[in-house]
Design a protein around this motif. Structure first.
Motif, PDB file in Angstrom:
ATOM      1  N   ILE A 198      -1.528  80.885 -29.877  1.00  0.00           N
ATOM      2  CA  ILE A 198      -1.792  82.068 -30.716  1.00  0.00           C
ATOM      3  C   ILE A 198      -3.293  82.290 -30.893  1.00  0.00           C
ATOM      4  O   ILE A 198      -3.807  83.411 -30.742  1.00  0.00           O
ATOM      5  CB  ILE A 198      -1.114  81.906 -32.095  1.00  0.00           C
ATOM      6  N   THR A 199      -4.026  81.227 -31.207  1.00  0.00           N
ATOM      7  CA  THR A 199      -5.470  81.359 -31.455  1.00  0.00           C
ATOM      8  C   THR A 199      -6.239  81.699 -30.189  1.00  0.00           C
ATOM      9  O   THR A 199      -7.341  82.268 -30.262  1.00  0.00           O
ATOM     10  CB  THR A 199      -6.017  80.061 -32.068  1.00  0.00           C
ATOM     11  N   SER A 200      -5.687  81.361 -29.033  1.00  0.00           N
ATOM     12  CA  SER A 200      -6.378  81.666 -27.777  1.00  0.00           C
ATOM     13  C   SER A 200      -6.091  83.070 -27.275  1.00  0.00           C
ATOM     14  O   SER A 200      -6.697  83.521 -26.298  1.00  0.00           O
ATOM     15  CB  SER A 200      -5.984  80.650 -26.702  1.00  0.00           C
ATOM     16  N   ASP A 201      -5.182  83.767 -27.933  1.00  0.00           N
ATOM     17  CA  ASP A 201      -4.822  85.138 -27.544  1.00  0.00           C
ATOM     18  C   ASP A 201      -5.403  86.107 -28.573  1.00  0.00           C
ATOM     19  O   ASP A 201      -4.972  86.133 -29.729  1.00  0.00           O
ATOM     20  CB  ASP A 201      -3.294  85.275 -27.473  1.00  0.00           C
ATOM     21  N   ASN A 202      -6.350  86.908 -28.168  1.00  0.00           N
ATOM     22  CA  ASN A 202      -7.011  87.834 -29.097  1.00  0.00           C
ATOM     23  C   ASN A 202      -6.072  88.901 -29.638  1.00  0.00           C
ATOM     24  O   ASN A 202      -6.373  89.528 -30.665  1.00  0.00           O
ATOM     25  CB  ASN A 202      -8.204  88.511 -28.401  1.00  0.00           C
ATOM     26  N   ALA A 203      -4.944  89.115 -28.984  1.00  0.00           N
ATOM     27  CA  ALA A 203      -3.997  90.136 -29.429  1.00  0.00           C
ATOM     28  C   ALA A 203      -3.088  89.630 -30.546  1.00  0.00           C
ATOM     29  O   ALA A 203      -2.352  90.407 -31.153  1.00  0.00           O
ATOM     30  CB  ALA A 203      -3.154  90.621 -28.255  1.00  0.00           C
ATOM     31  N   LEU A 204      -3.129  88.322 -30.820  1.00  0.00           N
ATOM     32  CA  LEU A 204      -2.247  87.738 -31.833  1.00  0.00           C
ATOM     33  C   LEU A 204      -3.047  87.255 -33.032  1.00  0.00           C
ATOM     34  O   LEU A 204      -4.209  86.870 -32.903  1.00  0.00           O
ATOM     35  CB  LEU A 204      -1.459  86.566 -31.241  1.00  0.00           C
ATOM     36  N   ALA A 205      -2.403  87.265 -34.206  1.00  0.00           N
ATOM     37  CA  ALA A 205      -3.055  86.790 -35.432  1.00  0.00           C
ATOM     38  C   ALA A 205      -1.987  86.387 -36.434  1.00  0.00           C
ATOM     39  O   ALA A 205      -0.853  86.899 -36.410  1.00  0.00           O
ATOM     40  CB  ALA A 205      -3.947  87.878 -36.022  1.00  0.00           C
ATOM     41  N   PHE A 206      -2.339  85.443 -37.314  1.00  0.00           N
ATOM     42  CA  PHE A 206      -1.417  85.009 -38.368  1.00  0.00           C
ATOM     43  C   PHE A 206      -1.425  86.041 -39.495  1.00  0.00           C
ATOM     44  O   PHE A 206      -2.441  86.254 -40.154  1.00  0.00           O
ATOM     45  CB  PHE A 206      -1.824  83.632 -38.900  1.00  0.00           C
ATOM     46  N   THR A 207      -0.278  86.687 -39.694  1.00  0.00           N
ATOM     47  CA  THR A 207      -0.148  87.720 -40.720  1.00  0.00           C
ATOM     48  C   THR A 207       1.146  87.498 -41.509  1.00  0.00           C
ATOM     49  O   THR A 207       1.889  86.547 -41.255  1.00  0.00           O
ATOM     50  CB  THR A 207      -0.111  89.125 -40.093  1.00  0.00           C
ATOM     51  N   PHE A 208       1.412  88.406 -42.422  1.00  0.00           N
ATOM     52  CA  PHE A 208       2.634  88.350 -43.234  1.00  0.00           C
ATOM     53  C   PHE A 208       3.814  89.007 -42.521  1.00  0.00           C
ATOM     54  O   PHE A 208       4.942  88.961 -43.009  1.00  0.00           O
ATOM     55  CB  PHE A 208       2.374  89.050 -44.577  1.00  0.00           C
ATOM     56  N   ALA A 209       3.557  89.601 -41.361  1.00  0.00           N
ATOM     57  CA  ALA A 209       4.577  90.391 -40.664  1.00  0.00           C
ATOM     58  C   ALA A 209       5.875  89.633 -40.368  1.00  0.00           C
ATOM     59  O   ALA A 209       6.965  90.226 -40.464  1.00  0.00           O
ATOM     60  CB  ALA A 209       3.998  90.972 -39.376  1.00  0.00           C
ATOM     61  N   PRO A 210       5.847  88.332 -39.991  1.00  0.00           N
ATOM     62  CA  PRO A 210       7.120  87.646 -39.738  1.00  0.00           C
ATOM     63  C   PRO A 210       8.031  87.573 -40.966  1.00  0.00           C
ATOM     64  O   PRO A 210       9.241  87.390 -40.823  1.00  0.00           O
ATOM     65  CB  PRO A 210       6.678  86.245 -39.302  1.00  0.00           C
ATOM     66  N   PHE A 211       7.439  87.728 -42.159  1.00  0.00           N
ATOM     67  CA  PHE A 211       8.258  87.716 -43.369  1.00  0.00           C
ATOM     68  C   PHE A 211       8.715  89.132 -43.758  1.00  0.00           C
ATOM     69  O   PHE A 211       9.839  89.327 -44.193  1.00  0.00           O
ATOM     70  CB  PHE A 211       7.460  87.108 -44.530  1.00  0.00           C
ATOM     71  N   TYR A 212       7.833  90.094 -43.560  1.00  0.00           N
ATOM     72  CA  TYR A 212       8.222  91.468 -43.917  1.00  0.00           C
ATOM     73  C   TYR A 212       7.334  92.470 -43.188  1.00  0.00           C
ATOM     74  O   TYR A 212       6.124  92.285 -43.061  1.00  0.00           O
ATOM     75  CB  TYR A 212       8.102  91.704 -45.417  1.00  0.00           C
ATOM     76  N   SER A 213       7.958  93.542 -42.708  1.00  0.00           N
ATOM     77  CA  SER A 213       7.232  94.668 -42.116  1.00  0.00           C
ATOM     78  C   SER A 213       8.073  95.911 -42.314  1.00  0.00           C
ATOM     79  O   SER A 213       9.196  95.855 -42.829  1.00  0.00           O
ATOM     80  CB  SER A 213       6.965  94.414 -40.623  1.00  0.00           C
ATOM     81  N   MET A 214       7.580  97.030 -41.869  1.00  0.00           N
ATOM     82  CA  MET A 214       8.293  98.291 -42.055  1.00  0.00           C
ATOM     83  C   MET A 214       9.619  98.316 -41.297  1.00  0.00           C
ATOM     84  O   MET A 214      10.532  99.055 -41.653  1.00  0.00           O
ATOM     85  CB  MET A 214       7.407  99.459 -41.593  1.00  0.00           C
ATOM     86  N   SER A 215       9.733  97.507 -40.259  1.00  0.00           N
ATOM     87  CA  SER A 215      10.978  97.511 -39.476  1.00  0.00           C
ATOM     88  C   SER A 215      12.069  96.636 -40.096  1.00  0.00           C
ATOM     89  O   SER A 215      13.203  96.654 -39.644  1.00  0.00           O
ATOM     90  CB  SER A 215      10.693  97.020 -38.051  1.00  0.00           C
ATOM     91  N   ALA A 216      11.723  95.877 -41.117  1.00  0.00           N
ATOM     92  CA  ALA A 216      12.702  94.970 -41.736  1.00  0.00           C
ATOM     93  C   ALA A 216      13.672  95.741 -42.619  1.00  0.00           C
ATOM     94  O   ALA A 216      13.295  96.721 -43.265  1.00  0.00           O
ATOM     95  CB  ALA A 216      11.984  93.910 -42.562  1.00  0.00           C
ATOM     96  N   ASP A 217      14.911  95.311 -42.658  1.00  0.00           N
ATOM     97  CA  ASP A 217      15.885  95.870 -43.600  1.00  0.00           C
ATOM     98  C   ASP A 217      16.733  94.730 -44.148  1.00  0.00           C
ATOM     99  O   ASP A 217      16.968  93.720 -43.470  1.00  0.00           O
ATOM    100  CB  ASP A 217      16.760  96.931 -42.938  1.00  0.00           C
ATOM    101  N   LEU A 218      17.178  94.895 -45.395  1.00  0.00           N
ATOM    102  CA  LEU A 218      17.844  93.814 -46.104  1.00  0.00           C
ATOM    103  C   LEU A 218      19.120  93.365 -45.413  1.00  0.00           C
ATOM    104  O   LEU A 218      19.413  92.164 -45.333  1.00  0.00           O
ATOM    105  CB  LEU A 218      18.151  94.246 -47.542  1.00  0.00           C
ATOM    106  N   ALA A 219      19.888  94.309 -44.894  1.00  0.00           N
ATOM    107  CA  ALA A 219      21.169  93.963 -44.269  1.00  0.00           C
ATOM    108  C   ALA A 219      20.968  93.028 -43.086  1.00  0.00           C
ATOM    109  O   ALA A 219      21.688  92.029 -42.924  1.00  0.00           O
ATOM    110  CB  ALA A 219      21.901  95.221 -43.827  1.00  0.00           C
ATOM    111  N   SER A 220      19.986  93.322 -42.225  1.00  0.00           N
ATOM    112  CA  SER A 220      19.759  92.472 -41.053  1.00  0.00           C
ATOM    113  C   SER A 220      19.197  91.111 -41.458  1.00  0.00           C
ATOM    114  O   SER A 220      19.531  90.089 -40.848  1.00  0.00           O
ATOM    115  CB  SER A 220      18.811  93.162 -40.071  1.00  0.00           C
ATOM    116  N   LEU A 221      18.367  91.081 -42.496  1.00  0.00           N
ATOM    117  CA  LEU A 221      17.820  89.810 -42.967  1.00  0.00           C
ATOM    118  C   LEU A 221      18.917  88.908 -43.534  1.00  0.00           C
ATOM    119  O   LEU A 221      18.945  87.705 -43.278  1.00  0.00           O
ATOM    120  CB  LEU A 221      16.741  90.052 -44.028  1.00  0.00           C
TER     121      LEU A 221
END
Length: 468
Positions: free
Chosen positions: A176-199
């Motif tokens: 992850i750290t060697s790829d400039n396109a990737l970064a540690f964010t909050f997205a794996p926990f929640y983003s606009m594409s998330a919905d409660l039913a699928s979670l």
């Protein structure tokens, strides 16, 4: 009426300490289970596997609290079946035990199925059935020899898996750290594409990973000082499992944040993890990873067959199912040999079923057991309120297990249609068998109300009260 068990009546040998119980529970959970379901749940949750793990962790912690309370009161083999039978009633206990059999009996089959998947990928010229049958034979033999040997084997295998998982974590962070396109964010926990039913749907699938804390309650009669040892082990297993699963899936989801990124690494969503291992560490690490996966299914298979055989023993000893067969303990080995062989035979269904179907069936039984353990805490408090046994906060005896029950009911209702259909049919068969067993409830459900377990030396049989 009250009777005393005759000399030579079946009893289990008390030899396990807290470290053995914790490692058996972790082995049952199988640290590598996090890799088995990542691809499936990542697709279902649109890239939010860690959040689904947090949801199921919340449910598990509430339920683990209830299990810890119940095992202090009833430290005997049987788990949810015993707790429900003793607090709510024998017929309800029978039904909970019957449905929970889906959980206990099918998990060894899943491990055999995974063994076939992993080893066939490494040795495509060898038929998959060879690996499935081979794993079942090995774990059956080890469990017949004795619970202590199984526990020691599990300790070694869990440590090996944990070390490989740490290497996987370090290599993934490096990628992850060697790829400039990737970064540690909050997205794996929640983003606009998330919905409660699928979670929640993802969390319902991931319950499989947390069955270890439940399984160790079936070992209470083989544990030294079970009132103290098993509750502590339950909380340690749940906490360690949650921390591990959330951490690993967070870095994995950061590396492959969506299905397009996952598809670029692996052609197989269900078997994504070995390809991720190849991507981050090359063929050498993938080889070690597959070795760890093989050890994982062997370790989990040992622990799951062990617990399933103890549940059958508890029900057989009580006469719920034929006592002469399922209540038998080998006089020299001190293990329920017939039950171990029966569970191994059932695991051979791995030759026909797929991973998704088996996982769903297990979780139907698991959520049923979890829900009724929470209800058992409330029922026990209601029957014994004001007694020394229910001292402490009323909230701890009512509100906390009440929340646990609601969460598990919600997750149960989130299971797929196939699991609900097969699970309800299985429950219906159990209800018909109960009607026959009690001759339409004209006879009481067979039960043995054991005195609260004491730390008895090996070979000493406790007094029992038989409710006619």
């Amino acid at each position: 009426m009250t009777t005393t068990t005759a000399p030579g009546a079946p009893s289990l040998h008390r030899s396990l300490k807290q470290r053995h119980v914790v490692f058996i529970g972790l082995a049952y959970m199988s640290p590598f289970a996090v890799f088995d379901t990542f691809g499936i749940v990542s697709e279902a949750t649109k890239g939010h596997v860690p959040m689904s793990y947090i949801i199921i962790t919340i449910a598990v912690l509430f339920t683990a609290f209830s299990y810890a309370k119940m095992v202090r009161v009833y430290p005997s083999a049987g788990s949810a079946y015993t707790y429900t039978r003793r607090t709510i009633g024998a017929p309800v206990g029978f039904m909970v035990g019957w449905v929970a059999l889906l959980d206990y009996l099918f998990l060894p089959m899943i491990n055999a199925l995974l063994a076939g998947i992993y080893l066939s990928a490494s040795f495509p010229d060898v038929p998959e059935w060879v690996w499935i049958v081979g794993l079942i034979v090995i774990i059956t033999a080890l469990n017949i020899i004795g619970v202590r040997i199984s526990a020691v084997a599990n300790m070694v295998m869990v440590v090996f898996q944990a070390l490989l998982a740490v290497v996987f974590l370090v290599l993934t962070i490096g990628a992850i750290t060697s790829d400039n396109a990737l970064a540690f964010t909050f997205a794996p926990f929640y983003s606009m594409s998330a919905d409660l039913a699928s979670l929640v749907g993802g969390a319902a699938v991931l319950a499989l990973a947390f069955l270890g804390f439940d399984a160790v309650t079936t070992l209470s009669e083989e544990t030294v000082d079970p009132r103290r040892t098993v509750p502590r082990a339950i909380m340690w297993i749940a906490a360690l499992g949650a921390a591990f699963f959330v951490t690993i899936t967070y870095v994995m989801q950061t590396l492959v944040p969506d299905l397009d990124a996952l598809a670029a690494i692996t052609p197989d969503i269900e078997g994504a993890s070995p390809y991720i291992a190849l991507f981050i560490g090359g063929i050498v690490f993938q080889t070690f990873f597959l070795a760890g996966a093989t050890v994982s299914v062997l370790s989990s298979g040992l622990a799951s067959q062990l617990s399933a055989s103890r549940l059958l023993f508890a029900m057989g000893r009580d006469g719920i199912i034929p006592r002469k067969v399922f209540g038998y303990v080998h006089p020299r080995l001190g293990t329920p040999v017939i039950n171990i062989v029966v569970v191994g035979a059932i695991a051979l269904t791995a030759l026909k079923l797929d991973l998704n179907a088996a996982t769903s069936l297990i979780n139907f039984g698991a959520f049923t057991a979890f829900a009724f353990v929470n209800l058992s805490v409330i029922a026990f408090w209601w029957r014994h309120r004001g007694d020394e046994s229910t001292r402490g906060s009323v909230l701890a005896w009512t509100v906390v297990p009440g929340i646990g029950f609601v969460i598990n009911l919600w997750l149960w209702l989130s299971l797929d249609q196939m699991a609900m259909t097969v699970g309800l049919i299985w429950a219906g068969v159990g209800a018909l068998y109960l009607l026959w067993l009690t001759r339409g409830f004209r006879r009481p459900t067979p039960e043995v109300a054991f005195d609260e377990a004491e730390d008895l030396p090996t070979g000493v049989v406790r007094t029992a009260k038989v409710d006619a």
